[in-house]
Enzyme design. Structure first.
Site, PDB file in Angstrom:
ATOM      1  CG  ASP A  46      12.480  -3.883  36.933  1.00 52.76           C
ATOM      2  OD1 ASP A  46      13.335  -3.757  37.850  1.00 52.76           O
ATOM      3  OD2 ASP A  46      12.230  -2.978  36.112  1.00 52.76           O
ATOM      4  CG  HIS A  67      19.664   3.576  38.059  1.00 51.30           C
ATOM      5  ND1 HIS A  67      19.699   4.935  38.187  1.00 51.30           N
ATOM      6  CD2 HIS A  67      19.789   3.324  36.727  1.00 51.30           C
ATOM      7  CE1 HIS A  67      19.820   5.500  37.002  1.00 51.30           C
ATOM      8  NE2 HIS A  67      19.888   4.541  36.086  1.00 51.30           N
TER       9      HIS A  67
HETATM   10  C1  BDR Z   1      15.410   2.067  37.256  1.00 52.58           C
HETATM   11  O1  BDR Z   1      14.676   1.679  36.087  1.00 52.58           O
HETATM   12  C2  BDR Z   1      15.106   0.417  35.651  1.00 52.58           C
HETATM   13  O2  BDR Z   1      15.278   0.434  34.271  1.00 52.58           O
HETATM   14  C3  BDR Z   1      16.389   0.110  36.369  1.00 52.58           C
HETATM   15  O3  BDR Z   1      16.517  -1.281  36.600  1.00 52.58           O
HETATM   16  C4  BDR Z   1      16.248   0.883  37.655  1.00 52.58           C
HETATM   17  O4  BDR Z   1      15.568   0.117  38.619  1.00 52.58           O
HETATM   18  C5  BDR Z   1      16.192   3.319  36.964  1.00 52.58           C
HETATM   19  O5  BDR Z   1      15.337   4.367  36.615  1.00 52.58           O
HETATM   20 CA    CA Z   2      15.213  -2.257  38.334  1.00 54.70          CA
END
Ligand code: BDR
Ligand code: CA
Length: 322
Positions: free
Chosen positions: A16, A247
């Protein structure tokens, strides 16, 4: 352009796109160990069509217009897209930075069709990395449950094992944005490596790293430095300084082998898809904690709890060349 090795593993990315998704995509492009054969977009940080546009723009900057990009699910399996998180990733997903437009349009096929096609073309070898809500993967499994036989492994950024959530006391965003999909993907008969907040919140990118990207003098890296600006501001209340949790790039680095998981037991993982306060929680059976985290027979999900080295230096080293 990074040349991947002839033996490079074919890899499909589902994302995303998103600031940290952008870093994850770039990391894969800089990794000779894998061959990025397709990208699917999904709702989450932004809507799925915008995610595809961001992916196309980033690929173009890296000179990789050969990689197919397909639009995926607009909505989770239950309910509808919540409008994204403009205060974290910007209204356009890339920190409100206007990237040079790629001039490309997404593939005519959907992300589910792309994933299924690639799973046939690379049967037994295809690796899947998912760093957004798991809607596309769940829909692909519903469409063709034999997908599990053709995919080598799946790596997911998501969940919180022994760590608090980031959108509720117990839920992490990717799982919370489609708990029903996550439940189906983690219940499927394939090997999943879950990279939860327990390790992603312990891997940070600092202002010195962002400066290195801004000053790289290459086609893509300086744009990544710009894209990170808003995201760095979002993390100030959490960490007390401008920086960013890594992340999605940590999940890709673990998949590629650039960072190794040192504590990652295979244990049963159940996703709370009820409507109570636990919705979106990943319930990982870590009762083996005091016995050295043995694998639980029959479990298919590895939960990463510790890694061998910090991601940031390795990530910056790869990204600065793009
Ligand atoms: C995840 O949530 C999204 O906002 C970031 O891209 C990551 O994949 C972290 O909780
Ligand atoms: Ca993400």
């Amino acid at each position: 352009m990074t040349q991947h090795a002839p033996s490079a593993a074919p890899l499909y990315l589902d994302c995303d796109t998103g600031v940290d998704d952008s870093l994850a995509l770039a990391y894969l492009l800089a990794s000779p160990e894998i061959d990025l054969v397709g990208v699917g977009s999904v709702h989450g940080n932004i809507d799925a069509p915008q995610g595809a546009v961001n992916t196309l723009d980033l690929l173009a900057l890296a000179g990789r217009d050969d990689v197919p990009v397909a639009v995926g699910a607009h909505d989770p399996l239950v309910g509808s897209y919540d409008g994204g998180v403009a205060h974290i990733h910007g209204a356009n997903g890339v920190g409100d930075v206007t990237l040079p437009p790629s001039g490309r349009t997404p593939a005519a096929e959907s992300a589910v069709e792309l994933l299924l096609r690639l799973s046939h073309e690379h049967a037994g070898r295809l690796r899947v990395v998912a760093v957004g809500p798991l809607t596309n993967l769940a829909l692909a499994l519903r469409e063709d449950p034999t997908l599990v036989e053709r995919v080598l492994d799946v790596t997911v950024m998501g969940g919180a094992a022994l760590h608090p959530g980031n959108v509720s006391p117990v839920a992490e965003a990717n799982i919370a944005n489609d708990p029903e999909a996550a439940a189906e993907v983690l219940a499927a008969d394939w090997d999943v490596t879950l990279v939860p907040l327990d390790v992603t919140m312990a891997n940070l990118l600092e202002e010195t790293d962002r400066k290195t990207l801004l000053e790289a003098g290459t086609a893509l890296a300086p744009w990544l430095g710009e894209v990170l600006d808003l995201y760095f501001g979002f993390h100030v209340p959490t960490f007390g300084r401008r920086c960013s949790a890594l992340h999605d790039p940590l999940a890709t680095a673990i998949a590629v082998g650039g960072v190794r998981a040192t504590v990652a037991p295979r244990v049963p993982v159940v996703v709370d898809a009820t409507d109570g306060p636990g919705r979106g929680q990943t319930l990982c059976d870590l009762r083996g904690l005091y016995a050295g985290h043995p694998d639980v027979p029959g479990a298919r999900t590895r939960v990463v709890l510790a890694t061998d080295s910090p991601l940031a230096p390795h990530l910056v080293e790869r990204l600065r060349g793009l």
